[in-house]
Design a protein around this motif. Sequence first.
Motif, PDB file in Angstrom:
ATOM      1  N   VAL A  80       8.487   4.486 -11.586  1.00 24.50           N
ATOM      2  CA  VAL A  80       9.769   4.195 -10.931  1.00 24.50           C
ATOM      3  C   VAL A  80       9.532   3.681  -9.514  1.00 24.50           C
ATOM      4  O   VAL A  80       8.749   4.250  -8.762  1.00 24.50           O
ATOM      5  N   MET A  81      10.243   2.630  -9.170  1.00 25.25           N
ATOM      6  CA  MET A  81      10.165   2.100  -7.810  1.00 25.25           C
ATOM      7  C   MET A  81      11.543   1.648  -7.364  1.00 25.25           C
ATOM      8  O   MET A  81      12.449   1.450  -8.176  1.00 25.25           O
ATOM      9  N   HIS A  82      11.700   1.496  -6.075  1.00 25.93           N
ATOM     10  CA  HIS A  82      12.869   0.856  -5.493  1.00 25.93           C
ATOM     11  C   HIS A  82      12.383   0.082  -4.273  1.00 25.93           C
ATOM     12  O   HIS A  82      11.220   0.164  -3.910  1.00 25.93           O
ATOM     13  N   PHE A  83      13.270  -0.677  -3.666  1.00 28.19           N
ATOM     14  CA  PHE A  83      12.922  -1.439  -2.469  1.00 28.19           C
ATOM     15  C   PHE A  83      13.519  -0.754  -1.252  1.00 28.19           C
ATOM     16  O   PHE A  83      14.623  -0.217  -1.303  1.00 28.19           O
ATOM     17  N   GLU A  84      12.763  -0.811  -0.149  1.00 30.96           N
ATOM     18  CA  GLU A  84      13.229  -0.301   1.139  1.00 30.96           C
ATOM     19  C   GLU A  84      13.099  -1.404   2.169  1.00 30.96           C
ATOM     20  O   GLU A  84      12.173  -2.215   2.120  1.00 30.96           O
ATOM     21  N   TRP A  85      14.035  -1.403   3.128  1.00 29.83           N
ATOM     22  CA  TRP A  85      13.987  -2.395   4.197  1.00 29.83           C
ATOM     23  C   TRP A  85      12.768  -2.138   5.067  1.00 29.83           C
ATOM     24  O   TRP A  85      12.505  -1.009   5.463  1.00 29.83           O
ATOM     25  N   LEU A  86      12.029  -3.185   5.328  1.00 29.89           N
ATOM     26  CA  LEU A  86      10.826  -3.103   6.147  1.00 29.89           C
ATOM     27  C   LEU A  86      11.231  -3.059   7.615  1.00 29.89           C
ATOM     28  O   LEU A  86      12.000  -3.901   8.081  1.00 29.89           O
ATOM     29  N   ARG A  87      10.721  -2.091   8.319  1.00 27.88           N
ATOM     30  CA  ARG A  87      10.992  -1.966   9.757  1.00 27.88           C
ATOM     31  C   ARG A  87       9.780  -2.488  10.514  1.00 27.88           C
ATOM     32  O   ARG A  87       8.640  -2.145  10.209  1.00 27.88           O
ATOM     33  N   ALA A  88      10.023  -3.311  11.511  1.00 25.23           N
ATOM     34  CA  ALA A  88       8.933  -3.878  12.321  1.00 25.23           C
ATOM     35  C   ALA A  88       8.112  -2.752  12.923  1.00 25.23           C
ATOM     36  O   ALA A  88       8.653  -1.801  13.489  1.00 25.23           O
ATOM     37  N   GLY A  89       6.804  -2.831  12.775  1.00 26.52           N
ATOM     38  CA  GLY A  89       5.895  -1.854  13.350  1.00 26.52           C
ATOM     39  C   GLY A  89       5.818  -0.537  12.602  1.00 26.52           C
ATOM     40  O   GLY A  89       5.113   0.377  13.033  1.00 26.52           O
ATOM     41  N   ALA A  90       6.539  -0.420  11.492  1.00 27.67           N
ATOM     42  CA  ALA A  90       6.506   0.837  10.728  1.00 27.67           C
ATOM     43  C   ALA A  90       5.108   1.052  10.152  1.00 27.67           C
ATOM     44  O   ALA A  90       4.476   0.103   9.668  1.00 27.67           O
ATOM     45  N   PRO A  91       4.600   2.276  10.204  1.00 28.48           N
ATOM     46  CA  PRO A  91       3.270   2.536   9.642  1.00 28.48           C
ATOM     47  C   PRO A  91       3.274   2.366   8.123  1.00 28.48           C
ATOM     48  O   PRO A  91       4.287   2.619   7.467  1.00 28.48           O
ATOM     49  N   MET A  92       2.146   1.928   7.614  1.00 24.02           N
ATOM     50  CA  MET A  92       1.994   1.722   6.170  1.00 24.02           C
ATOM     51  C   MET A  92       0.927   2.676   5.649  1.00 24.02           C
ATOM     52  O   MET A  92       0.089   3.170   6.410  1.00 24.02           O
ATOM     53  N   ARG A  93       0.962   2.910   4.339  1.00 30.26           N
ATOM     54  CA  ARG A  93      -0.054   3.728   3.677  1.00 30.26           C
ATOM     55  C   ARG A  93      -0.262   3.176   2.275  1.00 30.26           C
ATOM     56  O   ARG A  93       0.567   2.431   1.765  1.00 30.26           O
ATOM     57  N   ARG A  94      -1.366   3.555   1.679  1.00 32.61           N
ATOM     58  CA  ARG A  94      -1.626   3.142   0.296  1.00 32.61           C
ATOM     59  C   ARG A  94      -1.066   4.212  -0.635  1.00 32.61           C
ATOM     60  O   ARG A  94      -1.299   5.395  -0.435  1.00 32.61           O
ATOM     61  N   ASN A  95      -0.334   3.773  -1.656  1.00 34.56           N
ATOM     62  CA  ASN A  95       0.196   4.727  -2.628  1.00 34.56           C
ATOM     63  C   ASN A  95      -0.864   5.056  -3.677  1.00 34.56           C
ATOM     64  O   ASN A  95      -2.014   4.596  -3.574  1.00 34.56           O
ATOM     65  N   ARG A  96      -0.487   5.805  -4.677  1.00 35.14           N
ATOM     66  CA  ARG A  96      -1.464   6.264  -5.681  1.00 35.14           C
ATOM     67  C   ARG A  96      -2.091   5.128  -6.489  1.00 35.14           C
ATOM     68  O   ARG A  96      -3.132   5.299  -7.102  1.00 35.14           O
ATOM     69  N   LEU A  97      -1.479   3.942  -6.450  1.00 35.78           N
ATOM     70  CA  LEU A  97      -2.033   2.776  -7.139  1.00 35.78           C
ATOM     71  C   LEU A  97      -2.881   1.909  -6.212  1.00 35.78           C
ATOM     72  O   LEU A  97      -3.409   0.888  -6.626  1.00 35.78           O
ATOM     73  N   GLY A  98      -2.965   2.304  -4.932  1.00 36.17           N
ATOM     74  CA  GLY A  98      -3.744   1.542  -3.969  1.00 36.17           C
ATOM     75  C   GLY A  98      -2.975   0.412  -3.314  1.00 36.17           C
ATOM     76  O   GLY A  98      -3.558  -0.419  -2.622  1.00 36.17           O
ATOM     77  N   ILE A  99      -1.656   0.382  -3.509  1.00 38.13           N
ATOM     78  CA  ILE A  99      -0.810  -0.672  -2.962  1.00 38.13           C
ATOM     79  C   ILE A  99      -0.148  -0.152  -1.693  1.00 38.13           C
ATOM     80  O   ILE A  99       0.334   0.986  -1.657  1.00 38.13           O
ATOM     81  N   GLU A 100      -0.097  -0.982  -0.665  1.00 37.01           N
ATOM     82  CA  GLU A 100       0.559  -0.570   0.579  1.00 37.01           C
ATOM     83  C   GLU A 100       2.056  -0.429   0.385  1.00 37.01           C
ATOM     84  O   GLU A 100       2.673  -1.176  -0.382  1.00 37.01           O
ATOM     85  N   GLU A 101       2.608   0.551   1.101  1.00 37.62           N
ATOM     86  CA  GLU A 101       4.044   0.753   1.165  1.00 37.62           C
ATOM     87  C   GLU A 101       4.343   1.467   2.479  1.00 37.62           C
ATOM     88  O   GLU A 101       3.423   2.000   3.109  1.00 37.62           O
ATOM     89  N   PRO A 102       5.607   1.457   2.929  1.00 34.98           N
ATOM     90  CA  PRO A 102       5.917   2.163   4.171  1.00 34.98           C
ATOM     91  C   PRO A 102       5.502   3.635   4.070  1.00 34.98           C
ATOM     92  O   PRO A 102       5.694   4.279   3.029  1.00 34.98           O
ATOM     93  N   ALA A 103       4.921   4.158   5.146  1.00 33.06           N
ATOM     94  CA  ALA A 103       4.429   5.537   5.142  1.00 33.06           C
ATOM     95  C   ALA A 103       5.567   6.550   5.152  1.00 33.06           C
ATOM     96  O   ALA A 103       5.410   7.659   4.646  1.00 33.06           O
ATOM     97  N   THR A 104       6.693   6.177   5.739  1.00 31.96           N
ATOM     98  CA  THR A 104       7.840   7.084   5.764  1.00 31.96           C
ATOM     99  C   THR A 104       9.008   6.421   5.051  1.00 31.96           C
ATOM    100  O   THR A 104       9.139   5.191   5.046  1.00 31.96           O
ATOM    101  N   ARG A 105       9.836   7.239   4.464  1.00 30.32           N
ATOM    102  CA  ARG A 105      10.990   6.705   3.739  1.00 30.32           C
ATOM    103  C   ARG A 105      11.928   5.971   4.686  1.00 30.32           C
ATOM    104  O   ARG A 105      12.168   6.398   5.793  1.00 30.32           O
ATOM    105  N   GLY A 106      12.448   4.875   4.177  1.00 27.43           N
ATOM    106  CA  GLY A 106      13.379   4.081   4.963  1.00 27.43           C
ATOM    107  C   GLY A 106      14.692   3.902   4.225  1.00 27.43           C
ATOM    108  O   GLY A 106      14.959   4.574   3.229  1.00 27.43           O
ATOM    109  N   SER A 107      15.440   2.966   4.669  1.00 26.48           N
ATOM    110  CA  SER A 107      16.733   2.669   4.080  1.00 26.48           C
ATOM    111  C   SER A 107      16.553   1.851   2.803  1.00 26.48           C
ATOM    112  O   SER A 107      15.873   0.820   2.811  1.00 26.48           O
TER     113      SER A 107
END
Length: 189
Positions: A80-107
């Motif tokens: 399951v996935m959804h899209f979140e608005w990218l915030r400028a300068g927001a920290p990123m992290r790799r998820n369990r599949l090795g793909i980057e995503e925002p480190a903290t939940r966003g809108s």
Amino acid sequence: MKKALRREIRARRLRVSAAQRRRAAIAAAQYALQLITQRRARRVALYLAYGSELPTAPLIQRLQQHGLRIAVPRITAPGVMHFEWLRAGAPMRRNRLGIEEPATRGSRAHRAELDVVILPLVGFDLRGNRLGNGGGFYDRWLARPRIAQRPRYLGYAYALQQAEHLPREPWDIRLDAIITEQGTRWPTG
């Protein structure tokens, strides 16, 4: 058949050198920006490339320079996935599949808010069919209840990812266009 096609096309992608990858990403970003701005799109969802995928960083940079709002995927549960608005300068992290995503939940960005969705793919054909990575994340997201005005669905890939003919499942949604480093390709059927 799909597994064999994925292996074959991924092998082609792996043969792209780092220099070719950079040039292709810059060229494809320019074609994508032209199409997106011609359509007067303001809100774009797109994936964050990983592995041998056509890099999306140059496209993200250009979209941000033009003041467009960008949403990126976040995996929320297995499959399951959804899209979140990218915030400028927001920290990123790799998820369990090795793909980057925002480190903290966003809108959350809802499909009805989006003008364009740029989809990852392993392969495409000129009928607008897309061969995904095989996890079904995008198929499930696209299959959610229909909305009155759907966004444009654009494939984003190297030209060498084109296949003569891809199998089509009943749930598959056709791409409106495919953007490569060689230009924009419009499905014919």
